[in-house]
Design an enzyme around this catalytic site. Structure first.
Site, PDB file in Angstrom:
ATOM      1  N   CYS A 195     -53.013 -34.023  11.886  1.00 37.88           N
ATOM      2  CA  CYS A 195     -51.735 -33.646  11.288  1.00 37.88           C
ATOM      3  C   CYS A 195     -51.482 -34.432   9.987  1.00 37.88           C
ATOM      4  O   CYS A 195     -51.365 -35.580  10.163  1.00 37.88           O
ATOM      5  CB  CYS A 195     -50.570 -33.700  12.290  1.00 37.88           C
ATOM      6  SG  CYS A 195     -48.879 -33.337  11.343  1.00 37.88           S
ATOM      7  N   CYS A 211     -43.993 -38.434  10.430  1.00 34.91           N
ATOM      8  CA  CYS A 211     -42.813 -37.650  11.119  1.00 34.91           C
ATOM      9  C   CYS A 211     -42.313 -38.101  12.299  1.00 34.91           C
ATOM     10  O   CYS A 211     -41.168 -37.957  12.679  1.00 34.91           O
ATOM     11  CB  CYS A 211     -43.943 -36.156  11.656  1.00 34.91           C
ATOM     12  SG  CYS A 211     -43.162 -35.316  12.846  1.00 34.91           S
ATOM     13  N   CYS A 219     -44.920 -36.998  16.904  1.00 34.06           N
ATOM     14  CA  CYS A 219     -46.106 -37.398  17.693  1.00 34.06           C
ATOM     15  C   CYS A 219     -46.397 -38.741  17.524  1.00 34.06           C
ATOM     16  O   CYS A 219     -46.099 -39.314  16.540  1.00 34.06           O
ATOM     17  CB  CYS A 219     -47.319 -36.554  17.502  1.00 34.06           C
ATOM     18  SG  CYS A 219     -47.208 -34.582  17.798  1.00 34.06           S
ATOM     19  N   CYS A 275     -46.805 -27.133  11.990  1.00 30.66           N
ATOM     20  CA  CYS A 275     -47.093 -28.115  13.221  1.00 30.66           C
ATOM     21  C   CYS A 275     -48.036 -27.786  14.211  1.00 30.66           C
ATOM     22  O   CYS A 275     -47.814 -26.817  14.779  1.00 30.66           O
ATOM     23  CB  CYS A 275     -45.740 -28.598  13.873  1.00 30.66           C
ATOM     24  SG  CYS A 275     -45.864 -29.671  15.140  1.00 30.66           S
ATOM     25  N   GLN A 322     -38.447 -25.214  30.047  1.00 30.84           N
ATOM     26  CA  GLN A 322     -39.382 -26.132  29.715  1.00 30.84           C
ATOM     27  C   GLN A 322     -40.473 -25.934  28.474  1.00 30.84           C
ATOM     28  O   GLN A 322     -40.533 -24.469  28.221  1.00 30.84           O
ATOM     29  CB  GLN A 322     -40.335 -26.268  30.860  1.00 30.84           C
ATOM     30  CG  GLN A 322     -40.016 -27.034  32.119  1.00 30.84           C
ATOM     31  CD  GLN A 322     -39.983 -28.559  32.019  1.00 30.84           C
ATOM     32  OE1 GLN A 322     -40.470 -29.223  31.309  1.00 30.84           O
ATOM     33  NE2 GLN A 322     -39.395 -29.176  33.191  1.00 30.84           N
ATOM     34  N   TYR A 344     -29.844 -32.598  40.426  1.00 28.09           N
ATOM     35  CA  TYR A 344     -30.238 -32.488  39.319  1.00 28.09           C
ATOM     36  C   TYR A 344     -30.895 -31.164  38.847  1.00 28.09           C
ATOM     37  O   TYR A 344     -31.933 -31.505  38.091  1.00 28.09           O
ATOM     38  CB  TYR A 344     -30.836 -33.860  38.683  1.00 28.09           C
ATOM     39  CG  TYR A 344     -30.327 -35.314  38.783  1.00 28.09           C
ATOM     40  CD1 TYR A 344     -29.741 -35.961  37.896  1.00 28.09           C
ATOM     41  CD2 TYR A 344     -30.533 -35.651  40.168  1.00 28.09           C
ATOM     42  CE1 TYR A 344     -29.309 -37.190  38.104  1.00 28.09           C
ATOM     43  CE2 TYR A 344     -30.386 -37.169  40.349  1.00 28.09           C
ATOM     44  CZ  TYR A 344     -29.491 -37.698  39.547  1.00 28.09           C
ATOM     45  OH  TYR A 344     -29.029 -38.954  39.538  1.00 28.09           O
ATOM     46  N   GLU A 390     -25.754 -29.690  40.455  1.00 30.88           N
ATOM     47  CA  GLU A 390     -25.951 -29.975  38.972  1.00 30.88           C
ATOM     48  C   GLU A 390     -24.301 -30.136  38.455  1.00 30.88           C
ATOM     49  O   GLU A 390     -23.501 -29.418  38.665  1.00 30.88           O
ATOM     50  CB  GLU A 390     -26.397 -28.592  38.305  1.00 30.88           C
ATOM     51  CG  GLU A 390     -26.439 -28.657  36.713  1.00 30.88           C
ATOM     52  CD  GLU A 390     -27.144 -29.848  36.022  1.00 30.88           C
ATOM     53  OE1 GLU A 390     -26.557 -30.311  35.297  1.00 30.88           O
ATOM     54  OE2 GLU A 390     -28.099 -30.056  36.578  1.00 30.88           O
ATOM     55  N   ASP A 445     -34.940 -34.989  39.727  1.00 30.33           N
ATOM     56  CA  ASP A 445     -35.372 -34.453  38.612  1.00 30.33           C
ATOM     57  C   ASP A 445     -34.572 -35.055  37.332  1.00 30.33           C
ATOM     58  O   ASP A 445     -33.981 -34.229  36.688  1.00 30.33           O
ATOM     59  CB  ASP A 445     -36.037 -33.241  38.110  1.00 30.33           C
ATOM     60  CG  ASP A 445     -36.820 -33.061  36.846  1.00 30.33           C
ATOM     61  OD1 ASP A 445     -36.992 -34.246  36.293  1.00 30.33           O
ATOM     62  OD2 ASP A 445     -37.093 -32.167  36.253  1.00 30.33           O
ATOM     63  N   CYS A 450     -39.526 -38.414  34.002  1.00 28.36           N
ATOM     64  CA  CYS A 450     -40.434 -38.524  32.653  1.00 28.36           C
ATOM     65  C   CYS A 450     -40.297 -39.722  31.979  1.00 28.36           C
ATOM     66  O   CYS A 450     -40.644 -39.964  30.729  1.00 28.36           O
ATOM     67  CB  CYS A 450     -39.348 -37.384  31.671  1.00 28.36           C
ATOM     68  SG  CYS A 450     -37.629 -37.821  31.368  1.00 28.36           S
TER      69      CYS A 450
END
Length: 453
Positions: A71, A77, A80, A159, A283, A312, A333, A381, A408
């Site tokens: 890229c 940017c 990434c 991108c 997602q 969650y 939730e 999650d 994550c």
């Protein structure tokens, strides 16, 4: 040690933000762009009590995994962080990030970490873009992300991690906004314009959704804009306008209007079908999401007799994925709109044994246990900040046989697992999944089993 001093550092590993981490006189040194096993001649840019930051002056010894980023705006940017590492090297570095987190926070000598689930083609995987709008030096509309540590927007046309259909749609929207001279939020002496363009594409359905984030309900040339977009984008199924008048890092405001077409686009994940309104969560990498959810299903080890709590739960995707294999699924939730989406998704897919509830897991779970709803499996999650202490305490009191933790953030995952380990659980295995190739983000599914279960 002062700012500007030269140092030589051997890089040991990647940090959680993709930076190289080494040590100099027993202090951690963070160097952006440095790779494991490289020897770096660097200049110090910041000195703190526990760490040093530095920049690369020269590569004394280069990693064999270092490649030229494909890229052209990779360096500025910020979207990434690790395009300069071969994909094989990325998978190894991310696995090491997970392993390092567990070693640091759980004090376990050995944790079974399965091989990372990567992608055969780790490009063009994102199904959604939300890009800020501005004008370039020649006055043309540009769409992109803010440059690292600045308010300057970097144009990221084409991108390489976005699906080509998303990229081409962004280009079309930019061109039409330019030709119709529609004001932007960043135009001088104008604060009533378009701030952001959001494009979502259905990999399975091929449906296309365009949302313009504006600062007022007035959109000049609205009818002509709609007509031009419909003509130029034959797969377009809906155009929406979301109004966000606040100066905030949040992209969306509270009010969304459908300008044309369907209020929600349809997309599939496995045998599940979802209706996605512009603000609905879904997602970003569908191919890897299936691997992630199948890892959750393997960890849950359902036989059809289990009661599953999906804490969650968001819009219910994990709970709905597991529902055919469980006796019943109860999702929890805190955001009412997401729970309503989950309920609609359950009805849409005939998952009659799945229900979704608004509230906090640490409050609802004890009430349900008193009513005789005792979970065999709890799925969690959470956001990057990890699990609330109250929720962890509730899990330890509820004592499900299995706890499946989807994370994550390896650091908060490992810290929370330490609490569960101290409370009588053991880690069976950790499955890392590369949800976002070319970035430093790594997802992991961790199976914890109660010792006396």
């Amino acid at each position: 040690m002062q700012v500007g001093d030269p140092i030589i550092v051997t890089i040991k590993r990647l940090g959680i933000n993709g930076e190289g981490v080494g040590y100099y006189r027993r202090k951690a040194v963070f160097i952006d762009g440095a790779l494991p096993n490289e020897v770096i001649k660097a200049n110090v840019t910041e000195v703190q009590h526990k760490f040093i930051k530095a920049t690369i002056r020269q590569l004394e010894k280069k990693s064999p995994q270092r490649i030229k980023p494909p890229c052209p705006v990779f360096d500025v940017c910020g979207g990434c962080q690790i395009q300069h590492i071969s994909y094989e090297g990325q998978l190894q570095a991310k696995t090491d990030i997970v392993r390092e987190a567990f070693a640091r926070y759980t004090e376990l000598d050995v944790v079974k970490i399965k091989p990372m689930l990567g992608m055969e083609h780790p490009w063009a995987y994102r199904n959604k873009a939300q890009l800020q709008l501005d004008r370039g030096g020649n006055g043309d509309v540009i769409a992109g992300l803010y440059e690292m540590n600045s308010h300057r927007i970097v144009d990221i046309s084409g991108c390489p991690i976005q699906h080509p259909q998303v990229n081409s749609t962004i280009e079309t929207v930019k061109t039409i906004l330019q030709e119709l001279n529609i004001p932007l939020y960043t135009d001088k002496e104008n604060r009533d314009g378009v701030k952001t363009v959001v494009v979502r594409y259905g990999f399975q359905s091929t449906e296309l959704q365009v949302t313009l984030i504006t600062t007022s309900s007035q959109l000049p040339h609205q009818e002509e804009l709609i007509e031009r977009l419909r003509t130029a984008l034959p797969d377009l199924t809906g155009i929406a306008m979301n109004i966000n008048t606040k100066r905030t890092s949040l992209i969306f405001g509270e009010h969304t209007t459908t300008l044309w077409g369907k209020e929600a686009m349809v997309e599939s994940l496995g045998d599940l079908e979802f209706a996605l309104s512009p603000r609905a969560f879904f997602q970003l990498n569908p191919q890897q999401t299936i691997k992630l959810y199948e890892s959750v299903r393997a960890a849950a080890a359902l036989t059809g007799k289990e009661t599953v709590i999906d804490a969650y739960c968001g819009t219910g995707t994990i709970g709905l994925w597991l529902a055919p294999y469980a006796k019943e699924v109860h999702g929890i939730e805190t955001i009412a709109e997401a729970a309503e989406d989950a309920t609609r998704n359950a009805a849409r897919n005939g998952r009659n044994n799945a229900s979704f509830h608004v509230g906090k897991a640490e409050e609802l779970l004890p009430r349900w246990v008193k009513k005789g709803i005792s979970p065999d499996v709890i799925i969690a999650d959470p956001p990057r900040t990890g699990l609330e202490q109250e929720f962890l305490n509730t899990v330890l009191k509820t004592k499900p046989e299995r706890m499946v933790y989807v994370s994550c953030n390896p650091s908060t995952l490992a810290k929370d697992c330490k609490v569960l380990l101290d409370g009588g659980y053991e880690i069976q295995w950790v499955q890392p999944v590369d949800m976002f190739p070319q970035t430093s983000h790594v997802e992991a599914v961790t199976l914890l089993v109660r010792k006396n279960a």
